[in-house]
Design a protein around this motif. Structure first.
Motif, PDB file in Angstrom:
ATOM      1  N   GLU A   1     -86.758  18.622  32.319  1.00 13.63           N
ATOM      2  CA  GLU A   1     -85.745  19.590  32.731  1.00 13.63           C
ATOM      3  C   GLU A   1     -84.949  18.955  33.865  1.00 13.63           C
ATOM      4  N   GLU A   2     -83.717  19.355  33.997  1.00 14.77           N
ATOM      5  CA  GLU A   2     -82.877  18.765  35.043  1.00 14.77           C
ATOM      6  C   GLU A   2     -82.790  19.677  36.266  1.00 14.77           C
ATOM      7  N   VAL A   3     -82.776  19.044  37.409  1.00 21.50           N
ATOM      8  CA  VAL A   3     -82.538  19.769  38.660  1.00 21.50           C
ATOM      9  C   VAL A   3     -81.408  19.038  39.382  1.00 21.50           C
ATOM     10  N   LEU A   4     -80.346  19.723  39.642  1.00 22.02           N
ATOM     11  CA  LEU A   4     -79.264  19.132  40.423  1.00 22.02           C
ATOM     12  C   LEU A   4     -79.400  19.629  41.852  1.00 22.02           C
ATOM     13  N   ILE A   5     -79.293  18.702  42.775  1.00 19.13           N
ATOM     14  CA  ILE A   5     -79.567  19.099  44.160  1.00 19.13           C
ATOM     15  C   ILE A   5     -78.629  18.380  45.133  1.00 19.13           C
TER      16      ILE A   5
ATOM     17  N   PRO B   1     -91.408  20.302  32.616  1.00 14.66           N
ATOM     18  CA  PRO B   1     -91.278  21.758  32.466  1.00 14.66           C
ATOM     19  C   PRO B   1     -92.338  22.530  33.245  1.00 14.66           C
ATOM     20  N   GLU B   2     -93.528  21.929  33.343  1.00 17.08           N
ATOM     21  CA  GLU B   2     -94.602  22.622  34.073  1.00 17.08           C
ATOM     22  C   GLU B   2     -94.217  22.813  35.541  1.00 17.08           C
ATOM     23  N   PHE B   3     -93.531  21.830  36.069  1.00 18.19           N
ATOM     24  CA  PHE B   3     -93.114  21.929  37.463  1.00 18.19           C
ATOM     25  C   PHE B   3     -92.055  23.013  37.634  1.00 18.19           C
ATOM     26  N   ILE B   4     -91.137  23.042  36.678  1.00 19.43           N
ATOM     27  CA  ILE B   4     -90.093  24.073  36.720  1.00 19.43           C
ATOM     28  C   ILE B   4     -90.722  25.460  36.688  1.00 19.43           C
ATOM     29  N   ALA B   5     -91.780  25.581  35.868  1.00 18.89           N
ATOM     30  CA  ALA B   5     -92.438  26.888  35.753  1.00 18.89           C
ATOM     31  C   ALA B   5     -92.945  27.356  37.120  1.00 18.89           C
ATOM     32  N   GLY B   6     -93.345  26.397  37.921  1.00 22.82           N
ATOM     33  CA  GLY B   6     -93.831  26.728  39.262  1.00 22.82           C
ATOM     34  C   GLY B   6     -92.725  27.158  40.209  1.00 22.82           C
ATOM     35  N   LEU B   7     -91.484  26.949  39.771  1.00 16.23           N
ATOM     36  CA  LEU B   7     -90.353  27.350  40.623  1.00 16.23           C
ATOM     37  C   LEU B   7     -89.772  28.690  40.183  1.00 16.23           C
ATOM     38  N   ASP B   8     -90.595  29.440  39.458  1.00 16.80           N
ATOM     39  CA  ASP B   8     -90.144  30.705  38.900  1.00 16.80           C
ATOM     40  C   ASP B   8     -89.575  31.635  39.968  1.00 16.80           C
ATOM     41  N   ASP B   9     -90.212  31.614  41.141  1.00 17.90           N
ATOM     42  CA  ASP B   9     -89.761  32.514  42.215  1.00 17.90           C
ATOM     43  C   ASP B   9     -88.329  32.183  42.650  1.00 17.90           C
ATOM     44  N   VAL B  10     -87.972  30.920  42.521  1.00 20.91           N
ATOM     45  CA  VAL B  10     -86.597  30.540  42.881  1.00 20.91           C
ATOM     46  C   VAL B  10     -85.633  30.899  41.748  1.00 20.91           C
ATOM     47  N   ILE B  11     -85.984  30.436  40.547  1.00 17.88           N
ATOM     48  CA  ILE B  11     -85.064  30.590  39.411  1.00 17.88           C
ATOM     49  C   ILE B  11     -84.811  32.064  39.075  1.00 17.88           C
ATOM     50  N   ASN B  12     -85.858  32.871  39.212  1.00 18.75           N
ATOM     51  CA  ASN B  12     -85.682  34.266  38.829  1.00 18.75           C
ATOM     52  C   ASN B  12     -85.309  35.183  39.996  1.00 18.75           C
ATOM     53  N   SER B  13     -85.024  34.557  41.123  1.00 16.88           N
ATOM     54  CA  SER B  13     -84.612  35.405  42.247  1.00 16.88           C
ATOM     55  C   SER B  13     -83.214  35.968  41.990  1.00 16.88           C
ATOM     56  N   LYS B  14     -82.982  37.130  42.543  1.00 18.19           N
ATOM     57  CA  LYS B  14     -81.684  37.789  42.348  1.00 18.19           C
ATOM     58  C   LYS B  14     -80.552  36.909  42.896  1.00 18.19           C
ATOM     59  N   GLU B  15     -80.808  36.283  44.045  1.00 16.09           N
ATOM     60  CA  GLU B  15     -79.774  35.459  44.694  1.00 16.09           C
ATOM     61  C   GLU B  15     -79.374  34.275  43.813  1.00 16.09           C
ATOM     62  N   TYR B  16     -80.419  33.631  43.241  1.00 14.82           N
ATOM     63  CA  TYR B  16     -80.110  32.460  42.420  1.00 14.82           C
ATOM     64  C   TYR B  16     -79.320  32.867  41.176  1.00 14.82           C
ATOM     65  N   ARG B  17     -79.787  33.930  40.535  1.00 16.24           N
ATOM     66  CA  ARG B  17     -79.121  34.361  39.301  1.00 16.24           C
ATOM     67  C   ARG B  17     -77.660  34.729  39.562  1.00 16.24           C
ATOM     68  N   GLU B  18     -77.473  35.481  40.609  1.00 18.20           N
ATOM     69  CA  GLU B  18     -76.092  35.908  40.901  1.00 18.20           C
ATOM     70  C   GLU B  18     -75.204  34.726  41.258  1.00 18.20           C
ATOM     71  N   ALA B  19     -75.833  33.779  41.967  1.00 22.69           N
ATOM     72  CA  ALA B  19     -75.028  32.640  42.419  1.00 22.69           C
ATOM     73  C   ALA B  19     -74.786  31.631  41.305  1.00 22.69           C
ATOM     74  N   ASP B  20     -75.800  31.400  40.513  1.00 25.18           N
ATOM     75  CA  ASP B  20     -75.742  30.235  39.636  1.00 25.18           C
ATOM     76  C   ASP B  20     -75.082  30.496  38.294  1.00 25.18           C
ATOM     77  N   TYR B  21     -75.213  31.697  37.796  1.00 25.82           N
ATOM     78  CA  TYR B  21     -74.621  31.891  36.477  1.00 25.82           C
ATOM     79  C   TYR B  21     -73.109  31.806  36.591  1.00 25.82           C
ATOM     80  N   PRO B  22     -72.496  31.082  35.703  1.00 21.90           N
ATOM     81  CA  PRO B  22     -71.066  30.802  35.873  1.00 21.90           C
ATOM     82  C   PRO B  22     -70.170  32.031  35.871  1.00 21.90           C
ATOM     83  N   VAL B  23     -70.592  33.074  35.166  1.00 21.69           N
ATOM     84  CA  VAL B  23     -69.762  34.285  35.190  1.00 21.69           C
ATOM     85  C   VAL B  23     -70.637  35.430  35.628  1.00 21.69           C
TER      86      VAL B  23
END
Lengths: 299, 637
Positions: free
Chosen positions: B458-462, B480-502
């Motif tokens: 999986e890709e992470v841009l930073i 992917p296993e590592f990404i799964a451990g970042l669930d708290d970040v990816i599924n946070s409201k802030e990330y979703r609102e910020a990251d989704y293009p629209v």
């Protein structure tokens, strides 16, 4: 007066001019002679300001010529392979007229007519000789104080050659122009030049009046009863050229004419005749001394 | 006696010898401008005048114009100073009573006029033609005309002045043209090559925060294209600072080159005519820079064929590139085939330098991929996970216009992670994977395919912001296993609102809508363009999203497809034209229907249960039916 002072010019690995010094007086036709590759054309280009010098200076009427329009206006340069602006002699004349305020258009056209050259004809259809004629006419019409002619007589037929010589001589006599001419044809220069400069391998050997040069050499055809007088002559004066048919020797000796003549006669020749020296013989003699001798080519 | 001919007289003499160039310049400029413009304005049917006028200025001046400026500048420079290339002409022009400065000035002014006067006439006539087409747009037309005029003249001058420098250094037109190409493109080619090397050899490279605009002005041949796009197109992804650097740099280069050309002309020896280049310093610099760039290109070419063979092929590519280019440039600049191996030691030095440069990239000499700052030095990080929200069309829509397609940098700016432990964890994992043998495939015959690579990781841009105020970008691949451990970040409201293009707040009413059926259940979709129905569905979506703002991920199933017709008058290529003569482009935004979205799931269920025949043949009836049912859903929730 054109003064050339210790001029040097180098092209990459070739030393074209090396410490050349000379003076070209007003009112004299100056001939520049030299071996092939001696630097005659380079010196001409330096005189008219095309080349910037590495060392030394060239003064025209006391002022340096390079990038000096006021001085350049006194000099007209006719190169060996002239470039023509526009397509007709008229275009070229208009070009020079705009650049040289004393350019005499009427004179140019009248001279063109005399030489039967059409001023409106395309220059590319002219023969080499016709182009040379046109160049000289342009040069003479420009009204400059000095006229530099590089190999101008090459490609001219004998009639035109004489006509051009007369034209240059009359212009000079009228005090209008001082021609400086280079040519391989030393016979041509002998007729018209009063003084010459001899260039060899980028250095000038001398500049002298032609008559003065002849004084330093003596050509005689002489026959003695034995070889002893000939050997004595050769031992007393440097021999520049020697040939013989039987006992009849033709010697070109370097030295004062009176001294040589006295010795020749003192040795009691059976036959003796002083021959005139040509510029070509002087040229060959002078350059031969410097090793410019290829007589062994056919040996 | 007059010491020197007047400038105007000299200009007259010079211009007479270039009448053919005046005719050519006038003909090309007039054909390019008013003739083609008039043809376009009078023959295009059904298009809006504004579109046609934009097209006239942009296509004809912004696209072809720079090319004409470049060719025109090269021609007037070479033809104007052609006497410098011929010994015969030098004998004549060097001996006439004109100072060097005056000769330069006369030829320079004539050359500029030969290009600029027809250019100005061309723009004036084009503007008049446009005004005649629609006089209400006079302000727009005049603005376009002035912009084109300024851009065109600056473009011409910057190339022309560089050409003059090249001409003054050269003794032959072919040598001059070679110098123009080398001087005109060396820097920008070097920039592009370094960027490409970083992209190919560094596994974690994602962005170089050094804009092309900062160096473009050093490559005058590139300037006209950029200049015209700056003046005539909407540049939205270039910072104001970069634009200022570009514009100021271009003007300074332009002036500096003119001064340099004058100095070189005054010092130029007449005997250079018909020769090569004698300025040793210039030869050393331009030859080494060009050979280095071409050497890097050689390394790239062979690496792209098969990156698996690695360093050996890179070095072979460098050797071929450097030696061949160095030798050929030598031959051209010295005008002799024997010069191929001239300055052997400089050639060897250039070769060694280029090999070191290549090794810097290919062996990651400075540990670019595995660079890990200390935890204490990390302040924050901007982060995005493209695989989790990559809809394939990453863009924002502002005022109905698409902007910044595929702009990772812009996406990165939206979400900031401030927990140093979390950031360090990501960096550690990223650098660990980067150190592994498997690299991103770059060669045509690489053993690892793109599919293998992208399905494994999986890709992470930073963008890591350090406490000392600096920052750096990386594109890490993580398991992917590592990404799964970042669930708290990816599924946070802030990330979703910020990251989704629209984000939901930005969604305007679509022009049409499709609601997809799940693939497993007779996959199909129906397009509705009834605005009332669309508004009702979007209201349902908004309410659902506000209640549960989960990630709106891309997908072909369980989503609604919003169709937007976007009008872009300034961009004419790849767009369609409608009956009003407007250019348009249809774009789509896919909104995920989350399991928690009560209303949207109800709508989807409704559509799934709707009789197929009714949908197929009685669409109008279906719309009314759906409106009633959806209103009921809205009322119920």
């Amino acid at each position: 007066m054109i003064e050339i002072k210790n001029v040097s010019k180098r092209f990459d690995t070739v030393q074209a001019l090396s410490g050349v010094s000379a003076k070209m007086e007003e009112g004299h036709v100056f001939g520049l002679i030299g071996t092939n590759g001696a630097g005659k054309s380079t010196l001409m280009r330096a005189i008219c300001g095309v080349y910037q010098l590495d060392e030394g200076e060239i003064l025209i009427d006391g002022e340096p010529v390079y990038n000096n329009p006021a001085v350049k206006a006194k000099v007209m340069y006719i190169s060996d392979d002239q470039y023509y602006v526009g397509s007709t002699p008229m275009d070229m004349a208009n070009f020079y007229k705009a650049l040289y305020p004393n350019f005499n258009m009427e004179r140019f056209l009248s001279m063109m007519e005399i030489l039967q050259l059409d001023p409106k004809r395309n220059v590319n259809t002219f023969s080499k000789g016709m182009k040379k004629q046109m160049s000289v006419l342009l040069g003479v019409s420009a009204g400059t104080k000095y006229l530099l002619c590089d190999e101008t007589f090459d490609g001219l037929d004998p009639v035109i050659r004489q006509a051009i010589k007369r034209l240059l001589a009359s212009e000079m006599e009228a005090g209008k122009v001082t021609p400086i001419i280079t040519s391989h044809n030393l016979r041509e220069l002998e007729d018209i030049c009063e003084s010459v400069g001899l260039l060899h391998k980028g250095g000038i050997l001398f500049t002298k009046d032609i008559e003065e040069m002849k004084l330093g050499m003596f050509k005689v055809q002489v026959a003695y009863d034995s070889n002893e007088p000939i050997e004595k002559l050769k031992a007393s004066f440097p021999v520049m050229n020697e040939s013989h048919t039987g006992t009849l020797y033709t010697l070109t000796l370097r030295g004062h004419a009176d001294e040589i003549e006295k010795m020749v006669l003192d040795l009691k020749p059976r036959f003796c005749e002083v021959l005139p020296l040509s510029l070509e013989e002087i040229f060959i003699g002078e350059t031969e001394v410097l090793g410019y001798d290829f007589t062994n080519l056919t040996e | 006696m007059t010491s020197q001919i007047s400038l105007s007289k000299l200009m007259k003499i010079d211009i007479k010898s270039r009448t053919w160039l005046i005719v050519l310049s006038t003909a090309v400029q007039l054909i390019l401008g008013p003739v083609v413009g008039l043809f376009s304005l009078t023959t295009s049917v059904g298009q809006k005048a504004e579109v046609l006028i934009n097209q006239t200025f942009q296509v004809e001046y912004a696209v072809v114009g720079p090319l004409i400026a470049i060719v025109g500048a090269i021609l007037v420079a070479l033809v104007g100073f052609r006497f410098l290339f011929s010994k015969r002409m030098m004998d004549l022009y060097g001996s006439i009573p004109v100072s060097r400065n005056r000769m330069f000035l006369a030829v320079y002014i004539d050359s500029v006029l030969i290009y600029v006067i027809p250019f100005v006439c061309s723009i004036v006539l084009t503007s008049l033609a446009c005004i005649a087409k629609d006089s209400s747009l006079t302000t727009l037309i005049l603005t376009k005309a002035v912009k084109t005029l300024i851009a065109g003249i600056i473009s011409f001058l910057i190339v022309y002045h560089m050409c003059l420098v090249a001409v003054m250094l050269s003794g032959h037109p072919f040598v001059a043209i070679t110098n123009i190409v080398l001087m005109g493109l060396a820097i920008i080619a070097g920039y592009a090559m370094i960027y490409a090397m970083a992209s190919v050899y560094f596994d974690t490279f994602m962005h170089w925060d050094f804009s092309l605009y900062r160096v473009a002005w050093m490559s005058p041949i590139a300037v006209p294209f950029i200049m015209n796009s700056v003046f005539n197109a909407d540049i939205v992804n270039v910072s104001r600072t970069d634009l200022v650097v570009f514009m100021v740099g271009s003007v300074v280069t332009c002036i500096a080159n003119l001064v340099l050309a004058v100095c070189l002309y005054n010092k130029r020896k007449s005997e250079l005519a018909e020769g090569g280049v004698t300025n040793r310093l210039y030869v050393i610099i331009i030859r080494s820079v060009s050979a280095t760039v071409i050497g890097l290109y050689g390394a790239m070419m062979l690496t792209i064929i098969d990156s698996g063979v690695g360093i050996v092929w890179s070095i072979i590519g460098v050797i071929i590139g450097v030696v061949a280019s160095f030798g050929i440039i030598n031959m051209i600049l010295h005008r002799t085939g024997r010069a191929f191996f001239k300055d052997k030691f400089v050639m060897i030095g250039t070769l060694v330098l280029t090999i070191i440069l290549t090794l810097t990239f290919s062996t990651d000499l400075f540990h670019y991929d595995t660079y890990l700052p200390s935890k204490e030095s990390i302040e924050s990080a901007n982060i995005t996970f493209p695989g989790y929200c990559d809809d394939g069309v990453r863009f924002d829509i502002v005022d109905g216009k698409i902007i910044d397609e595929y702009d990772n940098i812009k996406t990165l700016s939206k979400y900031t992670l401030t927990n140093p432990d979390r950031i360090y964890e990501i960096l550690e994992n990223g650098t660990k994977t980067a150190a592994e043998e498997i690299k991103m495939p770059v060669g045509l015959f690489d053993a690892v395919s793109y599919d293998d690579y992208y399905t494994k990781y999986e890709e992470v841009l930073i963008k890591v912001n350090l406490t000392n105020g600096t920052y750096y970008y990386r594109r890490y691949r993580v398991e992917p296993e590592f990404i799964a451990g970042l669930d708290d970040v990816i599924n946070s409201k802030e990330y979703r609102e910020a990251d989704y293009p629209v984000s939901s707040g930005k969604i305007r009413m679509p022009d049409a809508i499709r609601i997809e059926r799940p693939i497993s259940e007779n996959y199909d979709s129906w397009r509705f363009d009834d605005s009332e129905l669309i508004e009702m569905i979007m209201e349902c979506y908004r309410r659902d999203f506000n209640e549960n703002p989960v990630l709106m991920a891309w997908g072909y199933e369980n989503c609604i497809e919003c169709e937007y017709v976007i009008y872009e008058d300034d961009m004419v290529y790849y767009y369609d034209v409608d009956q009003d003569g407007r250019f348009y482009h249809t774009s789509y935004v896919y909104l995920n229907i989350d399991e928690e979205y009560v209303r949207m799931n109800a709508i989807q269920q409704l559509i799934n249960e709707t009789d197929y025949q009714r949908l197929q043949y009685d669409n109008k009836g279906v719309v009314e039916y759906l409106k009633e049912e959806i209103q009921a859903i809205l009322d119920a929730n």
